[in-house]
Design an enzyme around this catalytic site. Structure first.
Site, PDB file in Angstrom:
ATOM      1  CG  ASP A  47      -0.923  14.666 -11.964  1.00  0.00           C
ATOM      2  OD1 ASP A  47      -0.737  15.703 -12.623  1.00  0.00           O
ATOM      3  OD2 ASP A  47      -1.248  13.579 -12.484  1.00  0.00           O
TER       4      ASP A  47
ATOM      5  CG  ASP B 189       0.067  13.493 -19.222  1.00  0.00           C
ATOM      6  OD1 ASP B 189       0.937  13.255 -18.365  1.00  0.00           O
ATOM      7  OD2 ASP B 189      -1.106  13.779 -18.931  1.00  0.00           O
TER       8      ASP B 189
ATOM      9  CG  ASP C 294       0.575   7.679 -12.038  1.00  0.00           C
ATOM     10  OD1 ASP C 294      -0.499   8.309 -12.114  1.00  0.00           O
ATOM     11  OD2 ASP C 294       1.673   8.178 -12.348  1.00  0.00           O
TER      12      ASP C 294
END
Ligand code: DGJ
Length: 746
Positions: free
Chosen positions: A487, A556, A371
């Site tokens: 993202d 999230d 990530d």
């Protein structure tokens, strides 16, 4: 005599007010453009079980007479009459346009060069074609005064009972026009009551369902965020007809969703006679879109379906359509994974990641995803306040490079994925200094930051090239990158495009078009890579992004209890194959809630299973449970990715939640049950009626991931009729107990 009469007439005219005479005393004249008569006919847009029936009147007016159950002989509507008058031009108006008699909410509103706001569309012809189970009907409409032309395009997916509608607008006049509203679709429905269910939300609490009976005011669901448009409202709805309650199994339900990641607007307006007009499309907010003479504008698609077996039926229709093409790679099984975010955040070295990969492989996971935090050198990405925009590998953290990591993963039998956020830039970055003109900004005004970042101006083709280049370069950091997490952590505020100059009205539309241009190029070059669409969690959960992306990160918030509502309501419109769901650590990093590991697994197993924690922190017992849950998930996950969903018990009262997936041939199913409260002697042994099974077959029922089952019948075989009509009553008493059962036809 004749002369005397003329003199009297002249004297009378002189007495009229000046306006009636015309300024220079000329007689008032008004010429009307003639509308050609056409043949009265019925156009039926049909699927296997539904009909949308449109009636073309001799005067060229198009009227929607029916959307609902399939009508075998739609020509019967040729004699259709509605007794109430149509003073306001609203009755059955198939595509309501500002102008003429129409005074309601418009699907199309055009302003012409002479300042006029009037358009009246008349039928000029239509064509029907067919391809791969989809029948396309294109209806041509025209305004005879201005030359504006509109095509209503209906793609009717036969087996799925889904219609995808979009509109094409052509400026057939000689001067530019402005589109003040330009919806994709308008749907006209006639019922006694309309129960609207839609999802609103915020960061870490996306997709919260809300139902309301529509009144007679205009109901609007809109987003004006530019990006992250589904962090609040989702561009979708369920509409239950003739009822005050949302039913999973009964009654007529229309479900709709706009396939657009930009600003959107859905409106619901009843006319004088309580008939409802639903309009869905791009939000016209600050977006009076200019259309030059001869230019064409194509709207995104609005997808809708009708079912007479409740919300469950409507959802399953959309899911089937999504799996068969509405979603990129829909219905394909995507790998289980370990994501580095909640386990390592920005703090890692090559060593940290290698050990996480060892653990991922050891637990039977199939991919490792690196990530945020791997890039930036002058402005290292050690926090969220620097580095976005500088997409070269951070040599301090990862001196061996990404290739080394990817090769290590592949050597362990894991796929390898990596995170990017290509639309954004931190002020603390080389990019912000090199290209300040690429940042969305308004002259003289502060460029507001969120998460210390700014948004890049995707209306600018140079920025589109740059963003495509980030994806392309990242893909080439190692020979086999299998997965990209895309993202987008910032909304657009104080919008302004240096590239568009004085034409800021184009900004919102062209930002999203720019995004799709990039994604189209990516898919041409990289058809195989799995792309996750993430936007601070569920900020881009829409069928527009899903044309290019395989899955979404719904939130999230990884707390399994919070995920109940989020995943439940996401499933109203979107299929399970797109829902990434990860098991994370406790106390949960967002909510601080502590839930059993089994509950967390059982919740994540209803979508694409992943883990997002530091595996080293699991105890040996927890590791053993993880191995077991991952192993059993692989046995039934085809049902999640390809099967039909039945929501058995709604979680909205906070007590209990149950759902199941059934294979298309009804030979296998998986049932998930969860207690959200301590049930004492109340619903602990609740009888759940299963759905979607074959009543005439016997199913062997096996509880997963336990040594001792919570159902008395575990391991036995039971008739589908028994399980659906009689009893299935596992005992879930304690808060956050859960169970998964696999059903296999004998
Ligand atoms: C927001 C995402 O939703 C998270 O999963 C994570 O990728 C962070 N961004 C990284 O900055």
């Amino acid at each position: 005599m004749k002369k005397t009469l003329l003199l009297i007439a002249a004297a009378l005219i002189a007495l009229l007010p000046a306006t009636a005479q015309g300024k220079k005393g000329k007689k008032f004249t008004h010429e009307t453009v003639a509308i050609p008569q056409v043949e009265k006919q019925v156009i039926a847009v049909e699927t296997e079980n539904s009909s949308l029936v449109l009636l073309v009147h001799e005067n060229g007016r198009l009227e929607t007479t029916h959307y609902g159950a399939r009508i075998a002989q739609p020509a019967q509507f040729l004699k259709w009459r509605v007794k109430t008058d149509d003073y306001n031009g609203q009755r059955g108006n198939t595509f309501p346009v500002t102008g003429g008699r129409y005074v309601g909410e418009p699907a199309l509103h055009v302003k012409y060069a002479d300042g006029s706001h009037n358009t009246e569309l008349y039928y000029t012809g239509h064509a029907v074609s067919q391809k791969d189970g989809c029948v396309t009907t294109v209806i041509d409409l025209k305004d005879y005064v201005t030359g504006l032309q509109v095509k209503l395009v209906y793609d009717a997916y036969q087996k799925e009972d889904v219609i995808a509608q979009h509109t094409e607008i052509l400026n057939g006049g000689k001067k530019p026009v402005e589109l003040l509203s330009y919806a994709s679709a308008s749907l006209y429905v006639d019922a006694d009551e309309y129960l609207l269910t839609h999802c609103h939300g915020t960061w870490a609490s996306e997709m919260q369902p809300e139902s309301e009976l529509l009144g007679h005011d205009l109901k609007v669901i809109e987003s004006r965020r530019g990006t992250q448009n589904t962090q609040g409202n989702n561009p979708s709805f369920l509409l239950s007809l003739n009822t005050k309650e949302l039913s999973e199994t009964e009654g007529e339900v229309i479900a709709g969703a706009l396939a657009w990641s930009g600003n959107f607007r859905l409106s619901f307006e009843q006319d004088d006679a309580h008939r409802l007009n639903i309009i869905g499309g791009i939000s016209p907010f600050a977006s009076a879109y200019p259309l030059a003479a001869g230019a064409r504008f194509e709207t995104p698609e609005m997808v809708f379906t009708w079912a007479d077996n409740g919300a469950g039926g409507a959802s399953r229709n959309l899911h089937r359509w999504a799996r068969k093409g509405g979603v990129y790679g829909g219905g394909e099984v995507n790998p289980t994974l370990l994501n580095s975010w909640e386990g390592a955040y920005f703090n890692f070295t090559t060593e940290t990641l290698l050990r996480m990969m060892d653990d991922a492989a050891g637990m039977g996971l199939e991919m490792f995803v690196l990530d945020d935090g791997w890039f930036g050198n002058n402005y290292p990405r050690n926090n969220d306040d620097a580095g976005l925009g500088d997409w070269e590998v951070n040599v301090k953290k990862l001196p061996e490079g990404i290739d080394y990591l990817a090769q290590y993963a592949h050597g362990k039998g894991l796929k390898f994925g990596i995170w990017i956020e290509p639309e954004m830039v931190n002020p603390a970055s080389d990019l912000a200094h090199a290209h300040p003109e690429w940042v969305i900004q308004s002259p003289g005004r502060e460029i507001y930051q969120g998460r210390h970042q700014w948004v890049l101006d995707l209306t600018n083709p140079a920025v589109q090239d740059f963003v495509f280049g980030i994806f392309d370069r990242t893909m080439r950091l190692a020979p086999n990158i299998d997965y990209i997490k895309w993202d987008c952590n910032r909304v657009v505020q104080s919008f302004g495009s240096p590239y568009l100059g004085a034409q800021q009205d184009r900004f919102y539309v062209e930002y999203t078009q720019g995004l799709y241009n990039v994604m189209r190029r990516i898919r041409e070059k990289y058809p195989e890579v799995i792309v996750q669409c993430c936007s601070s969690g569920g900020g881009r959960v829409d069928y527009g992004a899903l044309r290019y992306c395989n899955e979404v990160w719904t939130s999230d918030n990884t707390d399994a209890v919070s995920r109940v509502n989020i995943q439940y309501a996401t499933s109203f419109i979107y299929p399970a194959c797109i829902m990434a769901a990860h098991v994370s650590a406790v106390p949960n990093h967002q909510t601080r809630a502590v839930t059993p590991l089994k509950f967390r697994f059982d919740m994540a197993c209803t979508g694409r299973l992943g883990m997002e924690l530091q595996p080293k922190q699991l105890t040996p017992e927890e590791r053993a449970l993880a191995d077991r849950c991952i192993g059993s998930y692989k046995k039934y996950r085809d049902l999640i990715f390809k099967g039909d969903l039945y929501r058995l018990v709604s979680p909205l009262d906070g007590h209990y939640y149950a759902l199941m997936y059934v294979s298309e041939d009804r030979s296998r199913a998986v049932v998930f049950t969860y207690a959200l409260q301590y049930e004492a002697r109340t619903v602990g042994g609740k009888t759940i009626r299963l759905q979607g099974l074959d009543p005439s077959r016997r199913y062997k029922v096996t509880e997963q991931n336990v040594d001792k089952s919570c159902w008395w019948g575990d391991g036995g075989a039971f008739g589908g009729d028994f399980l659906m009509g009689g009893g299935f009553n596992p005992v879930l008493k304690t808060r956050y107990s859960s169970a998964i059962f696999l059903l296999e036809a004998q």
